[in-house]
Design a protein around this motif. Structure first.
Motif, PDB file in Angstrom:
ATOM      1  N   ILE A   1       0.855  -1.195   0.000  1.00 26.11           N
ATOM      2  CA  ILE A   1       0.000   0.000   0.000  1.00 26.11           C
ATOM      3  C   ILE A   1       0.886   1.238   0.000  1.00 26.11           C
ATOM      4  O   ILE A   1       1.632   1.491   0.950  1.00 26.11           O
ATOM      5  CB  ILE A   1      -0.933   0.010   1.229  1.00 26.11           C
ATOM      6  N   ASP A   2       0.824   2.020  -1.090  1.00 30.96           N
ATOM      7  CA  ASP A   2       1.658   3.214  -1.184  1.00 30.96           C
ATOM      8  C   ASP A   2       0.845   4.491  -1.360  1.00 30.96           C
ATOM      9  O   ASP A   2       1.393   5.583  -1.473  1.00 30.96           O
ATOM     10  CB  ASP A   2       2.677   3.083  -2.320  1.00 30.96           C
ATOM     11  N   HIS A   3      -0.481   4.364  -1.389  1.00 27.28           N
ATOM     12  CA  HIS A   3      -1.355   5.527  -1.397  1.00 27.28           C
ATOM     13  C   HIS A   3      -2.734   5.076  -0.939  1.00 27.28           C
ATOM     14  O   HIS A   3      -2.986   3.868  -0.773  1.00 27.28           O
ATOM     15  CB  HIS A   3      -1.419   6.171  -2.788  1.00 27.28           C
ATOM     16  N   ILE A   4      -3.609   6.041  -0.696  1.00 25.34           N
ATOM     17  CA  ILE A   4      -4.938   5.740  -0.184  1.00 25.34           C
ATOM     18  C   ILE A   4      -5.985   6.072  -1.239  1.00 25.34           C
ATOM     19  O   ILE A   4      -6.039   7.183  -1.761  1.00 25.34           O
ATOM     20  CB  ILE A   4      -5.230   6.560   1.101  1.00 25.34           C
ATOM     21  N   SER A   5      -6.801   5.065  -1.589  1.00 22.92           N
ATOM     22  CA  SER A   5      -7.900   5.257  -2.527  1.00 22.92           C
ATOM     23  C   SER A   5      -8.909   4.151  -2.293  1.00 22.92           C
ATOM     24  O   SER A   5      -8.623   3.146  -1.619  1.00 22.92           O
ATOM     25  CB  SER A   5      -7.402   5.199  -3.971  1.00 22.92           C
TER      26      SER A   5
ATOM     27  N   VAL B   1      -7.497   0.868  -3.621  1.00 24.20           N
ATOM     28  CA  VAL B   1      -6.445   0.286  -2.781  1.00 24.20           C
ATOM     29  C   VAL B   1      -7.025  -0.321  -1.509  1.00 24.20           C
ATOM     30  O   VAL B   1      -6.592  -1.391  -1.058  1.00 24.20           O
ATOM     31  CB  VAL B   1      -5.391   1.354  -2.435  1.00 24.20           C
TER      32      VAL B   1
ATOM     33  N   GLN C   1       3.979   6.055   7.805  1.00 25.18           N
ATOM     34  CA  GLN C   1       2.745   6.691   7.364  1.00 25.18           C
ATOM     35  C   GLN C   1       2.603   6.545   5.859  1.00 25.18           C
ATOM     36  O   GLN C   1       3.578   6.613   5.112  1.00 25.18           O
ATOM     37  CB  GLN C   1       2.754   8.176   7.739  1.00 25.18           C
ATOM     38  N   VAL C   2       1.372   6.362   5.409  1.00 25.94           N
ATOM     39  CA  VAL C   2       1.091   6.322   3.977  1.00 25.94           C
ATOM     40  C   VAL C   2      -0.026   7.323   3.688  1.00 25.94           C
ATOM     41  O   VAL C   2      -0.988   7.441   4.445  1.00 25.94           O
ATOM     42  CB  VAL C   2       0.703   4.898   3.518  1.00 25.94           C
ATOM     43  N   GLY C   3       0.127   8.059   2.613  1.00 24.36           N
ATOM     44  CA  GLY C   3      -0.865   9.067   2.278  1.00 24.36           C
ATOM     45  C   GLY C   3      -0.651  10.346   3.065  1.00 24.36           C
ATOM     46  O   GLY C   3       0.217  10.426   3.944  1.00 24.36           O
ATOM     47  N   PRO C   4      -1.440  11.368   2.779  1.00 22.35           N
ATOM     48  CA  PRO C   4      -1.250  12.669   3.417  1.00 22.35           C
ATOM     49  C   PRO C   4      -1.785  12.713   4.837  1.00 22.35           C
ATOM     50  O   PRO C   4      -2.632  11.908   5.234  1.00 22.35           O
ATOM     51  CB  PRO C   4      -2.059  13.605   2.511  1.00 22.35           C
ATOM     52  N   SER C   5      -1.287  13.675   5.597  1.00 20.10           N
ATOM     53  CA  SER C   5      -1.895  13.999   6.889  1.00 20.10           C
ATOM     54  C   SER C   5      -3.211  14.719   6.621  1.00 20.10           C
ATOM     55  O   SER C   5      -3.313  15.521   5.693  1.00 20.10           O
ATOM     56  CB  SER C   5      -0.957  14.899   7.701  1.00 20.10           C
TER      57      SER C   5
END
Length: 266
Positions: A127-131, A134, A204-208
């Motif tokens: 997992i390298d981003h949030i969608s 995913v 952490q993955v994805g933005p704050s």
């Protein structure tokens, strides 16, 4: 970090507010403050049982600045607003997010810190981003009854398997055992419970995230009963003074090892 009370707990708070004998009063400048531990670095206990953390140190400094004689009460999260309504203490300082739902039941101080939320995954996770794509079918761990719980339930509840836990440490245990794909915490809790506690094993993955305000509110505040405006004013005045005289920044640096960002202090 915490924390959005469930509807049932809020209903209970209203019920408890009626006809319960007063056991604490802020009228004589003796103020009892409730907190829920352990949530490093915000509020936790030393080996000898002494409470410490950012909230504790800041709360003690606020009381000193305001000329109040304060003491701390350890209280489980699910009962923390009902306990305030029942007058078992006079305030709550426990990383409580200010949001519209809570403002229907309690009076908040000005925000004393703004903390974003974030997803965390084990090192080596694909997992390298949030969608939506995913997260479909993934197992997400959250602390039960938090703003993070509400956000992922509403946004991903139909596509992901959301598991709720009593505290962050329990989430960390299941992450380590491979029973979760990722966790969603306020950033401070994720940093402490996962990244700092297990160096090299999580990131952490994805933005704050601080939006939408419906979930993430406007920062952490001190909660009071609605008729305690005078007491809230004392804490607000003290908070402004601590930011002006550098005490807030000193406490912030002690726990976060950097100067507070704009909006959290000078």
């Amino acid at each position: 970090m915490k924390k959005l009370l469930t509807v049932s707990a809020l209903v209970a708070s209203v019920a408890l507010s009626a006809g319960v004998a007063t056991t604490a009063s802020a009228a004589d400048d003796n103020v009892r403050i409730a907190t829920n531990v352990p949530y490093k670095p915000m509020e936790y206990a030393k080996p000898d049982g002494t409470l410490t953390g950012f909230d504790i140190d800041l709360g003690n400094a606020l009381c000193k600045q305001a000329g109040l004689d304060c003491s701390w009460v350890r209280q489980g999260w699910n009962g923390i607003i009902p306990g305030l309504m029942a007058r078992r203490y006079d305030a709550i300082m426990s990383s409580m997010t200010i949001n519209e739902q809570r403002k229907k039941h309690v009076l908040f101080s000005n925000p004393y810190i703004v903390v974003p939320s974030a997803f965390f995954v084990p090192s080596g996770s694909p997992i390298d981003h949030i969608s939506d794509e995913v997260l479909k079918g993934k197992k997400i761990g959250v602390q039960r009854g938090t703003v993070q719980d509400n956000y992922v339930t509403d946004k991903y509840g139909d596509i992901a398997d959301i598991t709720r836990y009593q505290n962050a440490d329990d989430v960390a245990v299941d992450m380590a055992a491979g029973r979760l794909d990722l966790a969603f915490f306020d950033q401070i809790t994720g940093q402490s419970a996962l990244i700092d506690a297990h160096p090299g094993k999580y990131h952490q993955v994805g933005p704050s995230m601080t939006q939408p305000k419906k979930y993430f509110g406007s920062g952490f505040g001190i909660a009071f009963r609605k008729n305690e405006q005078d007491l809230a004013d004392k804490f607000n005045k003290a908070l402004a003074a601590l930011k002006d005289n550098g005490t807030y920044a000193k406490i912030y640096k002690k726990y976060f090892h950097k100067a507070p960002p704009a909006g959290n202090g000078s």
